[in-house]
Design an enzyme around this catalytic site. Structure first.
Site, mmCIF file in Angstrom:
data_model
loop_
_atom_site.group_PDB
_atom_site.id
_atom_site.type_symbol
_atom_site.label_atom_id
_atom_site.label_comp_id
_atom_site.label_asym_id
_atom_site.label_seq_id
_atom_site.Cartn_x
_atom_site.Cartn_y
_atom_site.Cartn_z
ATOM 1 N N TYR A 188 11.237 8.296 1.332
ATOM 2 C CA TYR A 188 10.963 7.640 0.015
ATOM 3 C C TYR A 188 11.857 7.540 -0.818
ATOM 4 O O TYR A 188 11.561 7.110 -2.290
ATOM 5 C CB TYR A 188 10.269 6.905 -0.337
ATOM 6 C CG TYR A 188 8.949 6.629 0.886
ATOM 7 C CD1 TYR A 188 9.657 5.011 1.737
ATOM 8 C CD2 TYR A 188 8.085 7.364 1.938
ATOM 9 C CE1 TYR A 188 9.572 5.058 2.559
ATOM 10 C CE2 TYR A 188 6.927 6.432 2.932
ATOM 11 C CZ TYR A 188 7.917 5.845 2.848
ATOM 12 O OH TYR A 188 7.423 4.798 4.758
ATOM 13 N N ALA A 198 3.255 -0.627 4.966
ATOM 14 C CA ALA A 198 3.075 -0.972 6.184
ATOM 15 C C ALA A 198 2.288 -2.304 6.467
ATOM 16 O O ALA A 198 2.390 -2.719 8.007
ATOM 17 C CB ALA A 198 1.091 0.065 6.402
ATOM 18 N N ASN A 200 7.659 -5.821 -0.642
ATOM 19 C CA ASN A 200 7.784 -4.541 -0.055
ATOM 20 C C ASN A 200 6.054 -4.257 0.173
ATOM 21 O O ASN A 200 5.450 -3.743 -0.046
ATOM 22 C CB ASN A 200 8.146 -3.167 -0.626
ATOM 23 C CG ASN A 200 8.583 -1.921 0.379
ATOM 24 O OD1 ASN A 200 7.867 -2.223 1.466
ATOM 25 N ND2 ASN A 200 8.839 -0.753 0.497
ATOM 26 N N PRO A 221 0.806 -1.257 0.550
ATOM 27 C CA PRO A 221 0.237 -0.134 -0.184
ATOM 28 C C PRO A 221 0.620 1.028 0.272
ATOM 29 O O PRO A 221 1.951 1.191 0.590
ATOM 30 C CB PRO A 221 -1.233 -0.092 1.209
ATOM 31 C CG PRO A 221 -0.096 -1.486 2.143
ATOM 32 C CD PRO A 221 0.654 -2.075 0.792
ATOM 33 N N ASN A 222 0.335 2.335 -1.009
ATOM 34 C CA ASN A 222 0.854 3.582 -0.939
ATOM 35 C C ASN A 222 1.727 3.577 -1.895
ATOM 36 O O ASN A 222 2.273 5.000 -2.299
ATOM 37 C CB ASN A 222 1.232 4.116 0.690
ATOM 38 C CG ASN A 222 -0.193 4.340 1.584
ATOM 39 O OD1 ASN A 222 -1.243 4.927 0.591
ATOM 40 N ND2 ASN A 222 -0.461 3.626 2.297
ATOM 41 N N ARG A 230 13.464 4.436 12.664
ATOM 42 C CA ARG A 230 12.281 5.670 12.494
ATOM 43 C C ARG A 230 11.047 5.448 14.035
ATOM 44 O O ARG A 230 11.660 4.772 14.873
ATOM 45 C CB ARG A 230 11.191 4.719 11.786
ATOM 46 C CG ARG A 230 12.182 5.290 9.783
ATOM 47 C CD ARG A 230 11.505 5.275 8.486
ATOM 48 N NE ARG A 230 10.435 6.188 8.691
ATOM 49 C CZ ARG A 230 9.398 6.057 7.619
ATOM 50 N NH1 ARG A 230 9.234 5.361 6.801
ATOM 51 N NH2 ARG A 230 8.324 6.868 8.065
ATOM 52 N N HIS A 256 12.975 -2.841 2.821
ATOM 53 C CA HIS A 256 12.125 -1.127 2.472
ATOM 54 C C HIS A 256 13.049 0.335 2.005
ATOM 55 O O HIS A 256 14.318 -0.816 2.050
ATOM 56 C CB HIS A 256 12.183 -1.072 4.147
ATOM 57 C CG HIS A 256 11.272 -2.415 4.308
ATOM 58 N ND1 HIS A 256 9.898 -1.841 4.591
ATOM 59 C CD2 HIS A 256 11.261 -3.662 5.441
ATOM 60 C CE1 HIS A 256 8.827 -3.155 5.339
ATOM 61 N NE2 HIS A 256 9.985 -4.650 5.733
ATOM 62 N N GLU A 274 13.083 -9.541 1.379
ATOM 63 C CA GLU A 274 11.885 -8.135 2.386
ATOM 64 C C GLU A 274 12.913 -6.414 2.315
ATOM 65 O O GLU A 274 13.443 -7.246 1.833
ATOM 66 C CB GLU A 274 11.461 -8.401 3.203
ATOM 67 C CG GLU A 274 10.341 -7.618 3.667
ATOM 68 C CD GLU A 274 9.907 -7.022 4.568
ATOM 69 O OE1 GLU A 274 8.691 -8.150 4.714
ATOM 70 O OE2 GLU A 274 9.476 -6.269 5.468
ATOM 71 N N ARG A 285 5.060 10.615 -2.720
ATOM 72 C CA ARG A 285 4.833 10.329 -0.810
ATOM 73 C C ARG A 285 6.392 10.587 -0.309
ATOM 74 O O ARG A 285 7.058 10.166 -0.165
ATOM 75 C CB ARG A 285 4.679 9.066 -1.124
ATOM 76 C CG ARG A 285 4.367 8.917 0.002
ATOM 77 C CD ARG A 285 3.962 6.696 0.393
ATOM 78 N NE ARG A 285 3.638 6.137 1.054
ATOM 79 C CZ ARG A 285 4.105 5.029 2.004
ATOM 80 N NH1 ARG A 285 4.349 4.668 1.476
ATOM 81 N NH2 ARG A 285 4.416 5.229 3.460
HETATM 82 C C1 DQA Z 1 8.072 1.056 3.673
HETATM 83 C C2 DQA Z 1 8.303 0.903 5.156
HETATM 84 C C3 DQA Z 1 6.916 1.512 6.576
HETATM 85 O O1 DQA Z 1 7.382 1.238 7.699
HETATM 86 C C4 DQA Z 1 5.605 2.018 5.191
HETATM 87 O O2 DQA Z 1 4.536 1.777 5.977
HETATM 88 C C5 DQA Z 1 6.066 1.471 3.721
HETATM 89 C C6 DQA Z 1 6.675 1.728 3.823
HETATM 90 C C7 DQA Z 1 9.448 1.088 3.426
HETATM 91 O O3 DQA Z 1 9.522 0.996 1.554
HETATM 92 O O4 DQA Z 1 10.275 2.161 3.691
HETATM 93 O O5 DQA Z 1 4.368 2.334 3.098
HETATM 94 O O6 DQA Z 1 7.656 -0.196 3.479
#
Ligand code: DQA
Length: 151
Positions: free
Chosen positions: A26, A80, A77, A13-14, A110, A103, A101, A21
């Site tokens: 990011y 959240a 990835n 998501p997102n 964080r 990020h 995985e 964003r």
């Molecule tokens: C994320 C880190 C997560 O905590 C966050 O909710 C994201 C992006 C990252 O790529 O750093 O949406 O996965």
């Protein structure tokens, strides 16, 4: 049937909003630029990519199940969902092949809730804080772990 050279890349998501964003976390690369970088790296590594992004947990689970039928490895990835999705954890545990995985941000430096890493328990490798370059390193890691030649 598994393609000997297909890697599934899954973004949660997102992450379709990359570029706009929270660039401090990011970066400035947008989703289509990210796909371009991944494709470029994949062609050098001699693998093909099946890229999938969704904001919906169940769709991410279904993408993992699809990958079981056609991919040598998964780069994910879960965004959240990384911090609480047992459904994604279970799906990744059922996948027969390497899982990396990724990020983009360094989640461990964080907010404390981002240090709760549920889905990463199913990962063979974990990359955080390398920006979008993390996806490119993950291609090499999947190739290595799957016994495929990589650049
Ligand atoms: C994320 C880190 C997560 O905590 C966050 O909710 C994201 C992006 C990252 O790529 O750093 O949406 O996965």
């Amino acid at each position: 049937m598994k393609s000997p050279r297909m890697i599934t890349v899954i973004n949660g998501p997102n992450l379709s909003q990359l570029g706009n964003r929270e660039p401090a976390h990011y970066g400035n690369t947008n989703q289509s630029e990210l796909i371009g970088l991944i494709e470029q790296k994949a062609s050098v590594a001699g693998v093909s990519i099946d890229f999938f992004q969704s904001d919906i947990e169940g769709e991410l689970v279904q993408a993992i199940i699809r990958a079981s039928g056609n991919s040598i490895g998964i780069i994910i990835n879960p965004a959240a969902y990384s911090h609480y999705s047992i459904a994604i954890l279970d799906a990744l545990n059922a996948f027969n092949g390497p899982v990396v995985e990724v990020h983009i941000s360094q989640v461990l430096s964080r907010e404390s809730f981002r240090s709760n890493l549920i889905t990463a328990r199913a990962a063979d490798a974990f990359i955080a804080g390398a920006g979008v370059t993390g996806y490119l390193h993950a291609i090499d890691i999947v190739c290595e772990l799957a016994g495929e030649h990589s650049s």
